[in-house]
Structure formats: C-alpha cells, structure tokens
Design a protein around this motif. Structure first.
Motif, PDB file in Angstrom:
ATOM      1  N   GLU A  49       0.852  -1.189   0.000  1.00  0.00           N
ATOM      2  CA  GLU A  49       0.000   0.000   0.000  1.00  0.00           C
ATOM      3  C   GLU A  49       0.890   1.242   0.000  1.00  0.00           C
ATOM      4  OE1 GLU A  49      -2.335   0.173   3.527  1.00  0.00           O
ATOM      5  OE2 GLU A  49      -0.661  -0.299   4.854  1.00  0.00           O
ATOM      6  N   PRO A  50       0.322   2.392  -0.368  1.00  0.00           N
ATOM      7  CA  PRO A  50       1.135   3.614  -0.390  1.00  0.00           C
ATOM      8  C   PRO A  50       1.750   3.893   0.982  1.00  0.00           C
ATOM      9  CG  PRO A  50      -0.956   3.974  -1.498  1.00  0.00           C
ATOM     10  CD  PRO A  50      -1.062   2.637  -0.827  1.00  0.00           C
ATOM     11  N   CYS A  51       3.010   4.250   1.002  1.00  0.00           N
ATOM     12  CA  CYS A  51       3.704   4.556   2.251  1.00  0.00           C
ATOM     13  C   CYS A  51       4.873   5.481   1.931  1.00  0.00           C
ATOM     14  CB  CYS A  51       4.206   3.272   2.932  1.00  0.00           C
ATOM     15  SG  CYS A  51       5.426   2.368   1.959  1.00  0.00           S
ATOM     16  N   ARG A  52       5.679   5.730   2.926  1.00  0.00           N
ATOM     17  CA  ARG A  52       6.869   6.559   2.719  1.00  0.00           C
ATOM     18  C   ARG A  52       8.088   5.717   3.052  1.00  0.00           C
ATOM     19  NH1 ARG A  52       7.368  12.792   4.399  1.00  0.00           N
ATOM     20  NH2 ARG A  52       9.138  13.300   3.060  1.00  0.00           N
TER      21      ARG A  52
ATOM     22  N   GLY B  98       3.134   6.180  -3.221  1.00  0.00           N
ATOM     23  CA  GLY B  98       3.834   6.655  -2.034  1.00  0.00           C
ATOM     24  C   GLY B  98       5.020   7.534  -2.385  1.00  0.00           C
ATOM     25  N   GLU B  99       5.829   7.836  -1.383  1.00  0.00           N
ATOM     26  CA  GLU B  99       7.006   8.680  -1.573  1.00  0.00           C
ATOM     27  C   GLU B  99       8.252   7.935  -1.099  1.00  0.00           C
ATOM     28  OE1 GLU B  99       6.668  12.584   0.107  1.00  0.00           O
ATOM     29  OE2 GLU B  99       4.507  12.644  -0.219  1.00  0.00           O
ATOM     30  N   ALA B 100       9.379   8.233  -1.730  1.00  0.00           N
ATOM     31  CA  ALA B 100      10.640   7.573  -1.356  1.00  0.00           C
ATOM     32  C   ALA B 100      11.797   8.552  -1.470  1.00  0.00           C
ATOM     33  CB  ALA B 100      10.882   6.359  -2.247  1.00  0.00           C
ATOM     34  N   GLU B 101      12.705   8.485  -0.490  1.00  0.00           N
ATOM     35  CA  GLU B 101      13.910   9.320  -0.477  1.00  0.00           C
ATOM     36  C   GLU B 101      15.118   8.492  -0.081  1.00  0.00           C
ATOM     37  OE1 GLU B 101      10.418  11.896   0.760  1.00  0.00           O
ATOM     38  OE2 GLU B 101      11.477  10.397   1.968  1.00  0.00           O
ATOM     39  N   VAL B 102      16.248   8.848  -0.665  1.00  0.00           N
ATOM     40  CA  VAL B 102      17.542   8.322  -0.217  1.00  0.00           C
ATOM     41  C   VAL B 102      18.268   9.491   0.434  1.00  0.00           C
ATOM     42  CG1 VAL B 102      19.723   7.281  -0.893  1.00  0.00           C
ATOM     43  CG2 VAL B 102      17.625   6.625  -2.084  1.00  0.00           C
ATOM     44  N   ILE B 103      18.578   9.355   1.730  1.00  0.00           N
ATOM     45  CA  ILE B 103      19.137  10.463   2.510  1.00  0.00           C
ATOM     46  C   ILE B 103      20.543  10.123   2.990  1.00  0.00           C
ATOM     47  CG2 ILE B 103      18.856  11.777   4.653  1.00  0.00           C
ATOM     48  CD1 ILE B 103      15.894  11.596   4.309  1.00  0.00           C
ATOM     49  N   SER B 104      21.371  11.161   3.114  1.00  0.00           N
ATOM     50  CA  SER B 104      22.719  11.027   3.683  1.00  0.00           C
ATOM     51  C   SER B 104      23.557  10.034   2.889  1.00  0.00           C
ATOM     52  CB  SER B 104      22.629  10.587   5.149  1.00  0.00           C
ATOM     53  OG  SER B 104      23.851  10.790   5.811  1.00  0.00           O
ATOM     54  N   CYS B 105      23.625  10.270   1.596  1.00  0.00           N
ATOM     55  CA  CYS B 105      24.224   9.292   0.685  1.00  0.00           C
ATOM     56  C   CYS B 105      25.513   9.805   0.051  1.00  0.00           C
ATOM     57  CB  CYS B 105      23.212   8.970  -0.412  1.00  0.00           C
ATOM     58  SG  CYS B 105      23.745   7.715  -1.576  1.00  0.00           S
ATOM     59  N   SER B 106      26.495   8.916  -0.073  1.00  0.00           N
ATOM     60  CA  SER B 106      27.706   9.195  -0.857  1.00  0.00           C
ATOM     61  C   SER B 106      27.546   8.590  -2.242  1.00  0.00           C
ATOM     62  CB  SER B 106      28.935   8.588  -0.178  1.00  0.00           C
ATOM     63  OG  SER B 106      29.235   9.259   1.011  1.00  0.00           O
ATOM     64  N   PHE B 107      28.340   9.082  -3.181  1.00  0.00           N
ATOM     65  CA  PHE B 107      28.256   8.556  -4.537  1.00  0.00           C
ATOM     66  C   PHE B 107      29.618   8.670  -5.205  1.00  0.00           C
ATOM     67  CE2 PHE B 107      26.080   7.700  -8.576  1.00  0.00           C
ATOM     68  CZ  PHE B 107      25.028   6.888  -8.144  1.00  0.00           C
TER      69      PHE B 107
ATOM     70  N   ARG C 175      11.419  21.230   5.622  1.00  0.00           N
ATOM     71  CA  ARG C 175      10.220  21.679   4.893  1.00  0.00           C
ATOM     72  C   ARG C 175       9.948  20.770   3.703  1.00  0.00           C
ATOM     73  NH1 ARG C 175      12.647  26.741   5.866  1.00  0.00           N
ATOM     74  NH2 ARG C 175      13.424  26.824   3.728  1.00  0.00           N
ATOM     75  N   ASP C 176      11.022  20.414   2.971  1.00  0.00           N
ATOM     76  CA  ASP C 176      10.853  19.555   1.793  1.00  0.00           C
ATOM     77  C   ASP C 176      10.291  18.186   2.168  1.00  0.00           C
ATOM     78  OD1 ASP C 176      11.883  21.574   0.282  1.00  0.00           O
ATOM     79  OD2 ASP C 176      13.882  20.689   0.047  1.00  0.00           O
ATOM     80  N   LEU C 177      10.738  17.672   3.315  1.00  0.00           N
ATOM     81  CA  LEU C 177      10.300  16.342   3.743  1.00  0.00           C
ATOM     82  C   LEU C 177       8.979  16.383   4.504  1.00  0.00           C
ATOM     83  CD1 LEU C 177      13.701  14.817   4.945  1.00  0.00           C
ATOM     84  CD2 LEU C 177      12.529  14.416   2.787  1.00  0.00           C
ATOM     85  N   GLY C 178       8.502  17.588   4.761  1.00  0.00           N
ATOM     86  CA  GLY C 178       7.218  17.693   5.447  1.00  0.00           C
ATOM     87  C   GLY C 178       7.315  17.514   6.939  1.00  0.00           C
ATOM     88  N   THR C 179       8.506  17.753   7.515  1.00  0.00           N
ATOM     89  CA  THR C 179       8.654  17.678   8.976  1.00  0.00           C
ATOM     90  C   THR C 179       8.728  19.091   9.526  1.00  0.00           C
ATOM     91  OG1 THR C 179      11.066  17.616   8.850  1.00  0.00           O
ATOM     92  CG2 THR C 179       9.910  15.511   8.828  1.00  0.00           C
ATOM     93  N   SER C 180       8.432  19.238  10.784  1.00  0.00           N
ATOM     94  CA  SER C 180       8.410  20.574  11.399  1.00  0.00           C
ATOM     95  C   SER C 180       9.288  20.602  12.638  1.00  0.00           C
ATOM     96  CB  SER C 180       6.975  20.943  11.788  1.00  0.00           C
ATOM     97  OG  SER C 180       6.967  22.099  12.593  1.00  0.00           O
ATOM     98  N   SER C 181      10.182  21.585  12.687  1.00  0.00           N
ATOM     99  CA  SER C 181      11.042  21.694  13.861  1.00  0.00           C
ATOM    100  C   SER C 181      10.216  21.990  15.110  1.00  0.00           C
ATOM    101  CB  SER C 181      12.076  22.803  13.654  1.00  0.00           C
ATOM    102  OG  SER C 181      11.423  24.030  13.359  1.00  0.00           O
TER     103      SER C 181
END
Length: 421
Positions: free
Chosen positions: A15-18, A51-60, A326-332
């Motif tokens: 099902e849709p998730c993050r 849903g939505e997906a992100e890869v965070i804190s990544c080296s390349f 803000r981009d991720l939809g979280t609030s400090s």
C-alpha cells in the motif's frame, strides 16, 4: 516496528507509504550491487503505489557500475536523492542525469550527551592535559584496513595494525592515546573496531604510553562529548571525523586507496566542504608522518584557518536543515526529545544494549577461540602435508631400490645361467 529481510522488502510493501533509505556509503555499490538493487526495487514499488521515497545522507562514487545506474535512471526523478557532500552530488548528477540535493551527513544532527561514564573519561583527560600532554584519539577499523589490503587474513590485519601503531607513536611520541571504537559489529573475516584497537592498546602499553580505552558500546552522542577534550583524532571512519569537527577536535583521516574499498574521495569531499582543505585525508605512512609533524609545528594556524570554513559550513548546515525539513514535510516545532515521549523505550534500549554488550563479549571470546582452533588445524594440516610429502619421497626411494634390486636379481640370474652352461 517490523523487521523484514532486505531481499523481501518489496514483497512486504502492498500500500502507499513513505520509504526513507539511509544511503550512507551503501547506495553506490561499494560493497555489492544486489543490496542496492533490493532497496531501489522497494523504492520503485512504493512510488508505483502512490507513495514517496527518499535516499538520505548518501555518498556517490565517480565510477558506479552500469547495473545500478540503469536502475536509478529507471526509477527516475520521483525518488529523491540527498547527497552528503558536494563531490557526491556532482558524481550523482553526472552519472545519472538526474537532479540531487546537497544535504550533509545525518551525523551532523546528533545531540551531545554527557553522563557518569563520559565524566570519568573527561576527568582523566583533564589530568593529562594539565601535565602538558597532547591528547590523541585513535580509531582503525576493518573498513580502513580494506582500503589498503586486498588479502584479508589475520596476518595482514596485524601487519596493518602494528605499522600504524609504530608510525603514530613515532610521530606523536609522549601523547595520551585515547582508543575510540565506532562499530561493534563483526562476522566471519570481518573484525570489530575493538578487535583492531586491542592490538593497538597492547603495542602502546608495551611502549609505556599513557592509554585510555573508551567503552566500545559508547554511542556517538557520548563520543561527541569526549572528543571535546581530544586535540587530534586519527581515524579510518568518516563519522568519527565528523564528530571530531563538531567537537573542536582536529581530524586526520587515514584511509587507503589501493585495496578493496576505495572511499577516500568521500573523505576528501567532506573535509573540503567543512574545513576548506583535504590534505589531512591521508593514504600512506610517509604523508601521515609529514602532515602529523606539520600539525605539531603549526597547529594554531591550521586550526584557525579551518575554523573559518567550519563556521561558514555550520551556517549553511542550519539553513539546509530547515529547508530539508520543509521539503520532507517535517516541522522543527513538532520535535520533542525521545526521552520525553518514550521513557520506557529509552529504558528498554539501555537494557537491550547491556544484553547486546554481554553477547558481544561472549561472541568475541568464541571468535578468538575459533581463530586459535583454526590456527591449530592449519598447523596440523601443514604437518600432515609434510608427512605425506615425506611418505611420497620414501615411496619413491623404495620403488627405486626395488628397481635396483630387480636389476641385480636379473643380472645374478643371468650370470648363474652362464655358469651352468
């Protein structure tokens, strides 16, 4: 929480998730391609379901293999990539044709923690500082070892450890040496940090050097506090060098570029971004010696120059953090410390941590017992092989003597026939 084997993550998503993937140094295939593809397949399924997906804190890296690159392109721009240094961002965009976002490593977000354990160490370090000693932090690990070596036997590891320890002592002399672990994980042919540091500790004590060993289960939050009293850190782990920067401790990264793991560009990108220079990212003992001596001669100037870049980086980091939230939809404003929300969870964490520590110590004992038994088996097999070789030689000698005996017998029989005639 639900724990699912990596290869089955896609099957469990219905099902849709993050999906948030902490990329670290995994997503460019430095270890293997298949584990990257499992994660990308899961992201692709989440996106397909809405849903939505992100890869965070990544080296390349700059030479990611085509199988991974093709899959990233196939998933497309709906999967958001947050690269932890600008060099990685440049590599990602150049190889995939997609747009990434620069956001420094999550290790820059940890809060510092102080408690009875850290206070005891800090008091010891204060005493050493008052005596005029340089406080030198040390970490070497499996990851850095494999940056130098392709063969991964115990002999190669010990060679690496003792060469490292000898050079460090030659450079920093009568310092107070603080041994810091940053990973307790171990498995077959993969040592924990403390497995390496125990040999360093043995060498330092035999050299009559003041040595303090930090508990290997000490978390990053406490290490941040300890590093405030450490002058210089020589480390093969990137997150420890980040902790050093945050704590006002000068970092020296020691990581090879000739073995199985070639992560040195990730260090260089991060150092350049945070300190304005990357010549303290070092991959040979000669350079380690020259840069160590340079620091000892001119530490004030070096630190002063790096602090200007660090302050600029901190300002940028704060701005980027708010933007990414803000981009991720979280609030400090919605942030609350975990200890305020879940005291029972925190308490259970420490209970489990104690259990893990006990199991780790037991596993460590069993591991070395197994190593000793394996050594005995290897020696016995070598003895057996030597006996087999000797037996083969004896069999050859016997066969030769038998041939000679047969030849003599035939000759005697021939002479007897002649006498009879």
């Amino acid at each position: 929480e639900k724990y699912v084997p990596l290869e089955k993550i896609s099957d469990e998503i219905d099902e849709p998730c993050r999906l948030v993937v902490i990329g670290a140094d995994l997503m460019d295939g430095i270890f293997d391609s298949q584990s990257v593809l499992y994660r990308l397949n899961a992201a692709e399924k989440v996106i397909a379901l809405g849903g939505e997906a992100e890869v965070i804190s990544c080296s390349f890296r700059d030479d990611v293999n085509s199988e991974i690159l093709d899959k990233i392109k196939s998933v497309g721009p709906s999967l958001k990539w947050y690269l932890r240094d600008k060099m990685s961002l440049k590599n990602f965009e150049a190889q995939t044709g997609l747009q990434g976002v620069y956001f420094p490593d999550l290790a820059f977000q940890y809060d510092e923690e102080n408690n009875a354990r850290t206070e005891e160490i800090l008091n010891s370090l204060d005493t050493e500082k008052q005596s005029g000693r340089l406080i030198l932090g040390i970490n070497i690990c499996e990851h850095s070892f494999r940056g130098f070596y392709n063969n991964t036997t115990k002999d190669e590891r010990q060679e690496y450890i003792y060469k490292f320890a000898q050079n460090i002592v030659d450079i920093f002399g009568d310092a107070c040496y603080v041994l810091i672990s940053n990973d307790v994980r171990k498995w077959e042919n993969h040592w924990s940090d403390m497995d390496f540091l125990k040999y360093v500790e043995k060498y330092l004590k035999e050299s009559e050097k003041k040595t303090i060993v930090v508990d290997e289960y000490c978390p990053e939050t406490e290490i941040l506090s300890i590093l405030r009293k450490v002058d210089v850190l020589v480390s093969g782990r990137m997150h420890l060098t980040i902790a050093a920067m945050r704590s006002g401790c000068f970092p020296i990264a020691y990581f090879g570029n000739t073995g199985k793991f070639r992560d040195i560009l990730k260090f260089k990108g991060m150092f350049l971004e945070c300190l304005g220079r990357n010549d303290f990212v070092i991959s040979d003992f000669a350079t380690l010696r020259s840069m160590g001596e340079l620091y000892l001669r001119d530490s004030q100037t070096i630190r002063s120059g790096c602090e200007k870049y660090w302050k600029s980086f901190e300002t940028e980091l704060n701005n980027l953090t708010e933007k990414v939230k803000r981009d991720l939809g979280t609030s400090s404003a919605a942030e609350v410390k975990a200890s305020e929300l879940y005291p029972e969870v925190i308490e259970r964490f420490f209970e489990k941590n104690s259990e893990i520590k006990a199991l780790g110590e037991k596993n460590n004992e069993q591991y070395w017992e197994l190593q000793d038994k394996q050594k005995i088996i290897t020696e016995k097999l070598a003895e057996l092989e030597d006996i087999r070789r000797q037996l083969t030689e004896k069999e050859t000698e016997v066969a030769k003597l038998q041939n000679e005996n047969n030849s003599i017998t035939e000759k005697l029989q021939s002479e007897n026939r002649c006498l009879v005639e």
